[in-house]
Design a protein around this motif. Structure first.
Motif, PDB file in Angstrom:
ATOM      1  N   CYS A  11       0.825  -1.201   0.000  1.00 46.84           N
ATOM      2  CA  CYS A  11       0.000   0.000   0.000  1.00 46.84           C
ATOM      3  C   CYS A  11       0.863   1.257   0.000  1.00 46.84           C
ATOM      4  CB  CYS A  11      -0.866  -0.001   1.263  1.00 46.84           C
ATOM      5  SG  CYS A  11      -2.484   0.740   0.956  1.00 46.84           S
ATOM      6  N   VAL A  12       1.824   1.173   0.911  1.00 48.31           N
ATOM      7  CA  VAL A  12       2.728   2.348   0.998  1.00 48.31           C
ATOM      8  C   VAL A  12       3.388   2.586  -0.341  1.00 48.31           C
ATOM      9  CG1 VAL A  12       4.918   3.093   1.979  1.00 48.31           C
ATOM     10  CG2 VAL A  12       3.118   2.216   3.436  1.00 48.31           C
ATOM     11  N   GLN A  13       3.809   1.486  -0.933  1.00 47.96           N
ATOM     12  CA  GLN A  13       4.466   1.637  -2.227  1.00 47.96           C
ATOM     13  C   GLN A  13       3.555   2.282  -3.238  1.00 47.96           C
ATOM     14  OE1 GLN A  13       6.088  -2.113  -3.358  1.00 47.96           O
ATOM     15  NE2 GLN A  13       7.395  -1.157  -4.954  1.00 47.96           N
ATOM     16  N   GLN A  14       2.357   1.753  -3.231  1.00 46.24           N
ATOM     17  CA  GLN A  14       1.383   2.325  -4.162  1.00 46.24           C
ATOM     18  C   GLN A  14       1.210   3.803  -3.916  1.00 46.24           C
ATOM     19  OE1 GLN A  14      -2.230  -0.017  -3.918  1.00 46.24           O
ATOM     20  NE2 GLN A  14      -2.242  -0.215  -6.179  1.00 46.24           N
ATOM     21  N   GLN A  15       1.084   4.089  -2.662  1.00 48.70           N
ATOM     22  CA  GLN A  15       0.863   5.492  -2.289  1.00 48.70           C
ATOM     23  C   GLN A  15       2.033   6.353  -2.748  1.00 48.70           C
ATOM     24  OE1 GLN A  15      -1.658   7.099  -0.748  1.00 48.70           O
ATOM     25  NE2 GLN A  15      -2.962   5.281  -0.846  1.00 48.70           N
ATOM     26  N   SER A  16       3.156   5.819  -2.462  1.00 51.00           N
ATOM     27  CA  SER A  16       4.322   6.642  -2.836  1.00 51.00           C
ATOM     28  C   SER A  16       4.410   6.804  -4.350  1.00 51.00           C
ATOM     29  CB  SER A  16       5.612   5.988  -2.317  1.00 51.00           C
ATOM     30  OG  SER A  16       5.788   4.741  -2.960  1.00 51.00           O
ATOM     31  N   GLN A  17       4.073   5.721  -5.033  1.00 53.35           N
ATOM     32  CA  GLN A  17       4.069   5.837  -6.497  1.00 53.35           C
ATOM     33  C   GLN A  17       3.097   6.895  -6.954  1.00 53.35           C
ATOM     34  OE1 GLN A  17       3.369   1.913  -7.958  1.00 53.35           O
ATOM     35  NE2 GLN A  17       5.581   1.443  -8.093  1.00 53.35           N
ATOM     36  N   ARG A  18       1.951   6.818  -6.355  1.00 52.08           N
ATOM     37  CA  ARG A  18       0.942   7.796  -6.713  1.00 52.08           C
ATOM     38  C   ARG A  18       1.462   9.202  -6.421  1.00 52.08           C
ATOM     39  NH1 ARG A  18      -4.862   5.736  -4.399  1.00 52.08           N
ATOM     40  NH2 ARG A  18      -5.185   4.003  -5.851  1.00 52.08           N
ATOM     41  N   LEU A  19       2.040   9.234  -5.226  1.00 50.20           N
ATOM     42  CA  LEU A  19       2.536  10.553  -4.845  1.00 50.20           C
ATOM     43  C   LEU A  19       3.527  11.085  -5.892  1.00 50.20           C
ATOM     44  CD1 LEU A  19       2.428  12.579  -2.471  1.00 50.20           C
ATOM     45  CD2 LEU A  19       4.528  11.546  -1.679  1.00 50.20           C
ATOM     46  N   ASP A  20       4.357  10.180  -6.270  1.00 53.26           N
ATOM     47  CA  ASP A  20       5.310  10.590  -7.296  1.00 53.26           C
ATOM     48  C   ASP A  20       4.600  11.046  -8.544  1.00 53.26           C
ATOM     49  OD1 ASP A  20       7.425  10.164  -5.723  1.00 53.26           O
ATOM     50  OD2 ASP A  20       8.087   8.278  -6.646  1.00 53.26           O
ATOM     51  N   ALA A  21       3.683  10.237  -8.956  1.00 53.24           N
ATOM     52  CA  ALA A  21       2.949  10.565 -10.178  1.00 53.24           C
ATOM     53  C   ALA A  21       2.277  11.896 -10.035  1.00 53.24           C
ATOM     54  CB  ALA A  21       1.918   9.468 -10.455  1.00 53.24           C
TER      55      ALA A  21
END
Lengths: 293, 1157
Positions: free
Chosen positions: B891-901
Motif C-alpha cells: 500500500c505504501v508503495q502504491q501510495q508513494s508511487q501515486r505521490l510521485d505521479a
C-alpha cells in the motif's frame, strides 16, 4: 542591445570629439525600423539631433499622430486620411467654398475650419487671428511638404498641437524669454526695457506662429523639429538668440517700433547659425533634452 | 770720427820706443779688431804699414783673425795692382802667409792669388819678382789642392822666370839675378815636389821648343841635377797627383818635407827614413852588440850608449875654453832631462857597470842617473829643453864625474877618438842649446848686448838656420830704431820663465863669449873655408863633425879642420870688399862657427834615441863618405846649387863688410849702419838696398822652411818616442814572459812531485781498497748465511702462524657450537615452562569441564521436566502479521508511487501554468497592441467620421440654406404642394437618421429585433416617425414651422421604407444608388445595424463560453461553427461576419487560455 550592436561603436567617440550627426541617420533608421514605433524615443531623438530631411515628414507625422505607431496600419490610416481629405475637399467644392483656383493655403484653412466646425457662413467673413496663424504655418509647411494631403494633415495637426498641448505654456514664454535674456545679456534687456520694447516684441510671430514667416524654411524645420517633438521652449531660445545676434543693431535702435520692425524682418542670411546657436543655448540651459517635456 | 781720430793717435803711438806702450797699443788694436768687424781698421793698418813699414802694424796684421781676412786680402789685392806699392805689399803678404793664418785655405779663392800670378807673369822688376816667387812658393804647400787650377800659371811663371834668369831682359844687376835664380830654383823644387807629373810634362812640352832649349840647358838642367826621380813619376799620373785625397792627409810642413825629400841638394834636402839603405847601420849595430854582450839587449844598450856619450864627453883632453860653454850647455841638457817623471820612465835602468862606477865615485851617481834616464825615453819635445836655467855649480861636478866613469868602463874602439871629436860633440850640445836660445834672445836681448850676443849666436847655427838667423838679426840691425817685431814667436817654450833664464844666461855668457868668439874664429871655422874656396870646403867642413863619429873618417875630418878654418878667415877678408854691408858680419861669423857644427846635436839624438840616432849617424856617415868622395869630382862641374851661389855671394858680402867694419869704431857699428861707408853712389845704394831686401825675403823664406822642418821634427820625434815607448813596453813584456816561464817550470816541478805523491797515495788507497773488498766479501758471505737462516726461521714462523690460525678457527667453531647449544638450552627451558603452564591450564579446564558436565546434566534433567503448546498460535499470528505488513508495504508503495505521479503531474501542470501565464501575458500585450492599433485606426476613422459629420452639417446647412431660399420662392409662387411635402419628408428623414446616429443605438437594435422574425412596418414606422419627429424638432429648432407637415412626410417615408424592407434579404449588399445620397444613407444604416448585431452576438457567445468553462472544452471550433450558423437567419453583411469571426476567435483563444490555467 541589438540596436547598439548595429550601431557604430565609434559613435560615442564621435560625439565626444564633437562630430554631430554622423550616426543620427542610422540611429533614426534603427528607431524607425521598430514595429510599433516608440514615440518617446523618437521625441528624444528629434530633440537631441536635427532630423534628416528624408525622414522628417514621416517622423513629424508619427509624432503628431497622423499615422499610428504600427506600420501595419499606416497604409490603412493614410487611406482614411486621404479619403477624409478628399471628402472634405469635395464637400467644400460642393458647397462652393473653394474652387480650383483657390490657393492651397486657403483650401487648408477652409478644410481646417470645416473640420473644426468653425466654417464661416460666408467667405466674406473676416479672418480671425487663429486663421492668420494657421495661414502662416500652412504657408511655411507648404514649402516644406510637397504632398497636399500630408501638408494639410501636418498643418492641422501642428496647429491642433499648438492649441491643445501648448495652450498653457505658450503664454508663459515671453516671461521666460525675459528671464533668459537677463541671464545672457542684461544690458540688452536693460536697453529693451529702456525702450519699453519688451512687451511689444513680436511674440505672436515668434511663439504663436512658431517663427513661420520669420525664418526661412530650412532653419524653420529644425526649430519645428523641437516644437513637434514636444519642446516649446526652443522658441524662447531662438528668440533670445535672434536678440543676441542682432544686439548691436538693436542697441543702436532706440525706438521700440523700429526695434520691432527690425525684428519682424530680420535678415535671412544668417538664420542657420542663429538656430544652431539657439539649440546650443537651449541645450546649455535646459540640459540634454532627455528629460525635457 | 772720434774713433778715427783716436785710432790716428793710436797709430802714432804704435811705433813708440817704449816697449810697454807698444804692447798696450797692440792689445788695444787687437781688442778693436775683435770687436769691430768692419774693414776700416784693417785698411788703415795696411796703409800705415805701407807708409811707415811699421813692425807693430805688421805684427798685428799677420795675426789677424778670421773675419778680417777678407778685408786684408782685398786691401792687399788693391795695393798689388799699383806698381809703386807692389813690393811692400808682397812683403806684407809674405809676412802674413808665413804666419800660416787659420784662414790660409781661403787664399786659393781670393782674387789676390790671381793678381799675384798676374804680377809674376808680367812684372819686370826683379826684386818684385823674387819676392813674389818666394811668396808663391811659401803659399803653394798651403793650398796644394785648390792651387791646382792655377797649375799652368805656376808653370808659366816658372818658364818665364827661368828664361829671365838666363836672358835678363830687364838688364838688372847680376846680383839680383842670383837671388832670382835662387828663388826660381826653390820654385822648381816646389813644383817638382808637388806636381811631378804635371811639371815634367810641362817641362817636356815647354823646353821641347827650340827657343827654350837654351834656357833648359843653362838653367833648368842644372836644377834637375839636384833632384832625384820623383816616385810619383813612376806610380802616379797627372790626374792622380791632383787628387784631393793625396793632399788631404798632408799638412803644410808635410808638403814642404815631401818636396825636400826629392832634392839632392844638400842645402835643400832632408833625409829621412826610406831614402837610405839600412845596410850600413847594421854593421855598426853589430859592432855595438859585440861591445855590450851582456844579456838584456835593450836596456843594456841604452846604458852602453849612455856610456859612450859619457865617454865622448869626458875625454881628458878637454879644451879649457870650451869648458864654460860645455858646462852651460851640458848643464842645460842635464836639467832639461832631469825630470825623469816627465818622460814617463820611472825606473832608471841600473847597469852593474855604472853601479860599480858609482860606488867608486859617489858624487857621480846622480848625474850618471840623469844621463841614463833620458836615454830610456826622451819624451819631451825638442823645443822645450831650453826652458830651465843651468845651475853653474854643477858644471864642474859633472865634468869631474864623467871622467872617472869613463875611466871605469872598459875602453871601446870609439874610445880612441881624437880630441876633436869630443869637442865637436860638445859643440853639438852647445848648438842644441843655442838653437833653442836664439828665438828667445831675439826678443829680449838688449841692443847693447847685441854684438856679443850675436857673436855667441853665430857660433851655434846650422847652415840652414844660419840664413834665417842672419835674416832676423840683419833685420834687427836695419830696423834698429824700432823695437823688435817678433817678440811672440809661436813656440811653446818661450814663456816668461825663459826670459829670465835667457837674460841670466846672456849675462853669464858675457865673459865666455869673448873668449869663444876669439877662439872659434880661427880654430873651428871650418865652414868659411868651405864657403870661400870651393864646395869641397864647406862640404868637408860640415862633414867633419859627422865624420867624427866614425873612426874611419876621423883623421880626414881632423886634417881638414884647422886648415879650412884658417883659409876661411883669409878668404872672407878678401871678399869683404864686395859686400861692405855691416850685416854680413854676424852672418859670416855665424857661418864660420855654425857651419862647422850643424849636426852638433846629433850625439844628443844618440843619447836620447839610441836606435834612431844610430840610424841617423850611420846615414850621415854614409852620406858624408859619398860626398867627400864626390866632391872632388863635382868640383869641376857647373852644377852648383843656386843656393850655394847665393851663399857664396852672401859670404863674400859678409867678408867685405867685416873688412869694412873692422875699420870703423865699434860704437858707430851698432849705432848707424845705414850711413856706413860714407858716400857710396846712389845707384849702388839702391842696388844694395834691393839686395838687402831680397836677402831679407830669402831669409824669411828660409825661416819659414825651417819652421816647417821644426814642426816636422816635432812630429817625427813624437813618433819616435812612441815607438821607443812601445819597444820598452815590449821589453817589459818579454821580461814578464821570462818570469812567467820560470814560474811555469817551477810549477811543473811541483807538479811532478805532486804526481809522485799522488801515485803513492793511489797505491795505498788501492791496498786499502783491496782489503776492504775482501772484508766486504767476507761480510757478504756472512750476510748470506744469516739470510738463509732467517729465511728458514721465517718459514717456521709461517708454519706456526698457520697452525695458530687453524687453532683459532677451531676455537671459533667450538665457541659457536657452545653458543648454539646455550641458545637451544634456553629455548628448551622456555618450552618446558610453557608446557608446564599448559598442563596446569589443562588440568584446570578439565576440572571445569567436569563441573560443566555436571551442570549440563542438571539442566537436562530440568528441561525434560518442563513442556509447552503456544508455538502454533504464535506462528499463526506471526504469519498474519507478516501478511498484513506486506499489504501495508504494498500500500505504501502504491501510495508513494501515486505521490510521485501526482507530484510529477503537479510539476507538469505548474509548468503548463507558467506557460499559460506567459502566453496570457503575451496575449495581453498583443491585445494591447492590437487595441492600440485599432484605436489608431479608430481614431482615424473617428476623425473621418467627424469630418463626415462636419461635411454633412455643412451640406445640411447648405441644403437648408437652399431650402430657405427655395421656400421663399415657393411661398411666393405656391405651385406644387407635393413637392414641398416630399421635400419636407425627406428633410425629416434626414433629421431622423441623423438623430439616430447621434443619439443611441437603441433604435437600431429595435429595428433589428423587429427584423428578426416579424415585420411590423407600422410600428417601426410609428416609432421612427415619433422619434424622427422629436429628433427633427430637437435638432432643427428653426424648422419648427415645418412640424405641421410631419404627417405627409411620414407617409412618404413609410412608402419609401416598405420597399427596402421587402427586398432586404435579397438585396442587402447591392444597393443600386450607392453614390447617391440616399443610397449612402441606407448603407450606413445597415452597417450600423450589423454592428449592433455583432454586439449582441458577442454577448451570446460570451454566455456560451461561460457555460462551457466548467467542462473541458476541447473543441474551440464548435464555437466557430455556431457562429456562422447564427447569422444564417438574418444574413447580415459580410463585413459584419468578418468582424464577428475575428472577435470570436479572439475570445476563443482567451477561453482556452483560461481553461488551461
Amino acid at each position: 542591445m541589438a540596436e547598439d550592436s548595429q550601431r557604430n561603436f565609434r559613435s560615442v567617440y564621435y560625439e565626444k570629439v564633437g562630430f554631430r550627426g554622423v550616426e543620427e541617420k542610422k540611429s533614426l533608421e534603427i528607431l524607425l525600423k521598430d514595429d510599433r514605433l516608440d514615440i518617446e524615443k523618437l521625441c528624444t531623438f528629434s530633440q537631441r539631433f536635427p532630423l534628416p530631411s528624408m525622414y522628417r515628414i514621416l517622423v513629424w507625422k508619427v509624432l503628431l499622430g497622423i499615422i499610428p505607431p504600427h506600420h501595419e496600419s499606416h497604409t490603412l490610416v493614410m487611406k482614411y486620411r486621404t479619403e477624409q481629405y478628399r471628402d472634405v475637399y469635395h464637400a467644400l467644392q460642393v458647397i462652393r467654398f473653394i474652387k480650383d483656383s483657390t490657393p492651397q493655403v486657403e483650401v487648408f484653412l477652409c478644410m481646417h475650419q470645416l473640420e473644426s466646425g468653425r466654417l464661416p457662413r460666408n467667405l466674406a467673413f473676416p479672418l480671425e487671428p487663429e486663421d492668420e496663424v494657421f495661414l502662416a504655418i500652412a504657408k511655411a509647411m507648404e514649402e516644406v511638404v510637397e504632398d497636399n494631403i500630408d501638408c494639410y494633415w501636418l498643418v492641422s495637426s501642428f496647429v491642433n498641437q499648438l492649441n491643445n498641448k501648448y495652450k498653457d505654456s505658450l503664454p508663459q514664454l515671453p516671461k521666460v524669454l525675459e528671464q533668459y535674456l537677463n541671464v545672457e545679456d542684461n544690458r540688452l534687456l536693460a536697453h529693451l526695457k529702456a525702450c519699453s520694447a519688451v512687451s511689444k516684441l513680436p511674440y505672436d510671430l515668434w511663439f504663436k506662429k512658431c517663427f513661420a514667416g520669420c525664418l526661412p524654411e530650412s532653419s524653420l524645420q529644425r526649430v519645428w523639429d523641437k516644437v513637434i517633438s514636444g519642446s516649446c521652449k526652443i522658441l524662447v531660445f531662438v528668440a533670445l538668440e535672434i536678440l543676441l545676434t542682432f544686439k548691436m543693431k538693436i542697441m543702436a535702435l532706440t525706438n521700440a517700433e523700429k526695434i520691432i520692425q527690425f525684428l519682424e524682418n530680420i535678415p535671412q542670411n544668417n538664420t542657420d547659425a542663429i538656430v544652431s546657436k539657439a539649440i546650443d543655448l537651449w541645450h546649455k540651459h535646459c540640459g540634454m533634452p532627455v528629460h525635457l517635456v | 770720427m772720434a774713433q778715427q781720430a783716436n785710432i790716428g793717435e793710436l797709430f802714432s803711438m804704435l811705433d813708440s820706443s817704449v816697449l810697454l806702450v807698444q804692447e798696450d797699443i797692440t792689445a788695444v788694436f787687437k781688442d778693436n779688431l775683435n770687436s769691430d768687424r768692419g774693414p776700416m781698421l784693417v785698411n788703415m793698418l795696411v796703409d800705415y804699414y805701407l807708409e811707415n813699414n811699421s813692425q807693430q802694424a805688421l805684427q798685428i796684421l799677420s795675426t789677424l783673425q778670421e773675419p778680417h781676412d777678407k778685408h786684408l786680402l782685398d786691401k792687399i789685392n788693391e795695393y798689388m795692382g799699383k806698381a809703386a806699392t807692389r813690393l811692400h805689399t808682397l812683403s806684407l803678404l809674405g809676412h802674413v802667409i808665413r804666419r800660416q793664418p787659420s784662414w790660409k785655405h781661403k787664399l786659393s779663392q781670393a782674387p789676390l792669388l790671381l793678381s799675384l800670378l798676374k804680377c809674376l807673369k808680367t812684372d819686370t822688376d826683379v826684386v818684385v819678382l823674387t819676392t813674389g816667387v818666394l811668396v808663391l812658393i811659401t803659399m803653394l804647400p798651403m793650398i796644394p789642392q785648390s792651387g791646382k787650377m792655377y797649375l799652368h800659371d805656376f808653370f808659366g811663371i816658372f818658364g818665364r822666370l827661368s828664361s829671365w834668369c838666363l836672358k835678363n831682359p830687364g838688364h838688372v844687376a847680376e846680383i839680383y839675378l842670383v837671388h832670382l835664380h835662387a828663388s826660381v830654383y826653390a820654385l822648381f823644387h816646389r813644383l817638382y815636389g808637388m806636381y811631378p807629373c804635371n811639371f815634367v810634362s810641362f817641362l817636356r812640352s815647354h823646353y821641347s821648343m827650340k827657343e827654350n832649349l837654351e834656357t833648359f840647358e843653362e838653367v833648368v838642367k842644372p836644377m834637375m841635377e839636384h833632384v832625384r826621380i820623383h816616385p810619383e813619376l813612376v806610380t802616379g799620373s797627372k790626374d792622380h797627383e791632383l787628387d784631393p785625397r793625396r793632399w788631404k792627409r798632408l799638412e803644410t810642413h808635410d808638403v814642404v818635407i815631401e818636396c825636400a825629400k826629392i832634392s839632392l841638394d844638400p842645402k835643400e834636402a832632408s833625409y829621412e827614413d826610406s831614402y837610405y839603405s839600412v845596410s850600413q847601420p847594421v854593421s855598426i849595430c853589430l859592432q855595438r852588440r859585440q861591445i855590450d854582450p851582456n844579456a838584456s839587449p835593450y836596456i843594456e844598450t841604452h846604458i852602453s850608449y849612455g856610456k859612450t856619450t859619457l865617454q865622448k864627453i869626458t875625454v881628458p883632453t878637454n879644451v879649457p875654453f870650451l869648458e864654460s860653454y860645455g858646462n852651460s850647455s851640458l848643464l842645460k841638457l842635464v836639467t832639461i832631462w832631469s825630470p825623469s817623471a816627465v818622460c814617463g820612465m820611472t825606473t832608471p835602468p841600473t847597469s852593474p857597470g855604472i853601479v860599480s862606477s858609482e860606488s867608486s865615485q859617489t858624487s857621480s851617481q846622480p848625474y850618471s842617473k840623469y844621463f841614463s834616464t833620458p836615454a830610456g825615453g826622451k819624451g819631451t819635445p825638442l823645443g822645450t829643453p831650453a826652458t830651465s836655467p843651468p845651475p853653474p855649480c854643477i858644471s864642474d861636478d859633472f865634468v869631474h864625474v864623467s871622467l872617472p866613469s869613463a875611466a871605469a868602463t872598459p875602453p871601446k874602439k870609439e874610445d880612441k877618438l881624437d880630441p876633436g871629436r869630443p869637442l865637436l860633440s860638445r859643440q853639438q850640445n852647445v848648438i842644441n842649446s843655442e838653437k833653442a836660445l836664439v828665438p828667445g834672445s831675439k826678443s829680449s836681448v838688449n841692443l847693447s848686448d847685441l854684438p856679443e850676443f850675436l857673436g855667441c849666436l853665430a857660433s851655434d847655427e846650422d847652415s840652414v838656420e844660419k840664413d834665417r838667423e842672419e835674416d832676423a838679426i840683419s833685420k834687427e840691425i836695419s830696423e834698429i830704431t824700432t823695437a823688435d817685431a817678433e817678440p811672440v814667436v809661436p813656440r811653446g817654450g818661450f814663456d816668461s820663465p825663459f826670459y829670465r833664464t835667457s837674460e841670466s844666461l846672456a849675462a853669464s855668457q858675457k865673459k865666455p863669449l869673448s873668449v869663444a868668439s876669439s877662439v872659434q874664429g880661427h880654430s873651428l871655422s871650418s865652414e868659411p873655408l868651405a864657403s870661400s874656396l870651393d864646395k869641397s870646403g864647406p862640404e868637408g867642413a860640415r862633414d867633419t863633425p859627422k865624420q867624427a863619429f866614425t873612426p874611419i873618417d876621423r883623421p880626414c875630418g881632423a886634417s881638414d879642420e884647422s886648415p879650412a878654418g884658417n883659409r876661411v878667415g883669409q878668404s872672407s877678408m878678401e871678399t869683404s870688399i864686395l859686400t861692405p854691408s855691416p850685416c854680413k858680419v854676424p852672418a859670416r861669423r855665424r857661418m864660420g862657427f855654425g857651419s862647422g857644427q850643424p849636426p852638433s846635436y846629433e850625439h844628443l839624438f844618440e843619447v836620447a834615441l839610441p836606435k834612431t840616432a844610430y840610424l841617423f849617424v850611420s846615414k850621415k856617415t854614409e852620406e858624408l863618405l859619398k860626398k867627400v868622395k864626390g866632391n872632388q869630382d863635382e868640383d869641376c862641374t857647373s852644377s852648383t846649387s843656386p843656393m850655394e851661389v847665393l851663399d857664396r855671394l852672401i859670404q863674400q858680402g859678409a867678408d867685405a863688410h867685416t873688412k869694412e867694419l873692422n875699420k870703423l869704431p865699434l860704437p858707430s857699428k851698432s849705432a848707424d849702419w845705414t850711413h856706413f861707408g860714407g858716400s857710396p853712389p846712389s845707384d849702388e845704394i839702391h842696388t844694395l838696398r834691393n839686395q838687402l831686401l831680397l836677402l831679407h825675403n830669402q831669409l824669411l823664406y828660409e825661416r819659414f822652411k825651417r819652421q816647417q822642418h821644426a814642426l816636422r821634427n816635432r812630429r817625427l820625434l813624437r813618433k819616435v818616442i812612441k815607438a821607443t815607448a812601445l819597444e820598452e813596453h815590449n821589453a817589459a813584456m818579454k821580461d814578464q814572459l821570462k818570469l812567467q816561464e820560470k814560474d811555469i817550470q817551477s810549477l811543473k816541478l811541483s807538479l811532478q812531485k805532486e804526481q809522485a805523491r799522488y801515485h803513492q797515495f793511489q797505491e795505498e788507497h788501492d791496498n786499502i781498497v783491496a782489503q776492504l773488498h775482501s772484508q766486504i766479501r767476507q761480510l757478504q758471505h756472512d750476510r748470506e748465511e744469516f739470510y738463509n737462516q732467517s729465511q728458514e726461521l721465517q718459514t717456521k714462523l709461517k708454519d706456526c702462524r698457520n697452525m695458530i690460525a687453524n687453532l683459532r678457527l677451531e676455537l671459533k667453531k667450538a665457541n659457536n657450537k657452545v653458543c648454539h647449544t646455550e641458545l637451544l638450552l634456553s629455548q628448551v627451558s622456555q618450552k618446558l615452562s610453557n608446557s608446564e603452564s599448559v598442563q596446569q591450564q589443562m588440568e584446570f579446564l578439565n576440572r571445569q569441564l567436569l563441573v560443566l558436565g555436571e551442570v549440563n546434566e542438571l539442566y537436562l534433567e530440568q528441561l525434560q521436566h518442563k513442556h509447552a503448546d503456544t508455538t502454533k498460535e504464535v506462528e499463526m499470528m506471526q504469519a498474519a502479521f507478516r501478511k498484513e505488513l506486506e499489504k501495508a508495504k504494498f500500500c505504501v508503495q502504491q501510495q508513494s508511487q501515486r505521490l510521485d505521479a501526482f507530484q510529477k503531474r503537479i510539476v507538469e501542470l505548474e509548468s503548463q501554468l507558467s506557460k499559460k501565464d506567459h502566453l496570457l501575458l503575451e496575449q495581453k500585450k498583443y491585445l494591447e497592441d492590437v487595441k492600440i492599433q485599432a484605436r489608431g485606426q479608430l481614431q482615424a476613422v473617428e476623425s473621418r467620421y467627424k469630418a463626415q459629420k462636419r461635411i454633412t452639417q455643412a451640406f445640411e446647412l447648405e441644403i437648408l440654406d437652399l431650402y430657405g431660399r427655395w421656400e421663399k420662392d415657393s411661398l411666393s409662387k405656391k405651385l406644387d404642394d407635393e413637392k414641398t411635402e416630399a421635400a419636407e419628408a425627406a428633410e425629416e428623414r434626414m433629421d431622423c437618421s441623423s438623430e439616430g446616429f447621434a443619439d443611441s443605438v437603441a433604435g437600431y437594435s429595435e429595428e433589428a429585433v423587429g427584423r428578426n422574425g416579424e415585420t411590423k412596418p407600422p410600428s417601426t414606422r410609428g416609432s421612427s416617425n415619433s422619434k424622427g419627429g422629436s429628433s427633427s424638432e430637437l435638432s432643427t429648432p428653426e424648422k419648427s414651422q415645418n412640424q405641421r407637415m410631419g404627417q405627409f412626410s411620414s407617409r412618404w417615408e413609410a412608402s419609401m421604407l416598405l420597399e427596402p424592407s421587402t427586398s432586404v434579404p435579397l438585396t442587402v449588399g447591392s444597393l443600386p444608388s450607392s453614390t447617391s445620397f440616399l443610397g449612402m444613407k441606407v448603407r450606413e444604416l445597415f452597417r450600423n445595424k450589423s454592428e449592433s448585431q455583432c454586439d449582441e452576438e458577442s454577448m451570446t457567445i460570451n454566455s456560451l463560453s461561460d457555460t462551457l468553462k466548467s467542462e473541458l472544452c476541447k473543441d474551440p471550433s464548435m464555437v466557430e461553427a455556431k457562429a456562422p450558423s447564427s447569422p444564417i437567419n438574418p444574413s447580415p453583411s459580410p463585413m459584419n461576419q468578418d468582424c464577428s469571426v475575428g472577435q470570436l476567435h479572439i475570445m476563443d483563444y482567451n477561453e482556452t487560455h483560461h481553461d488551461h490555467s
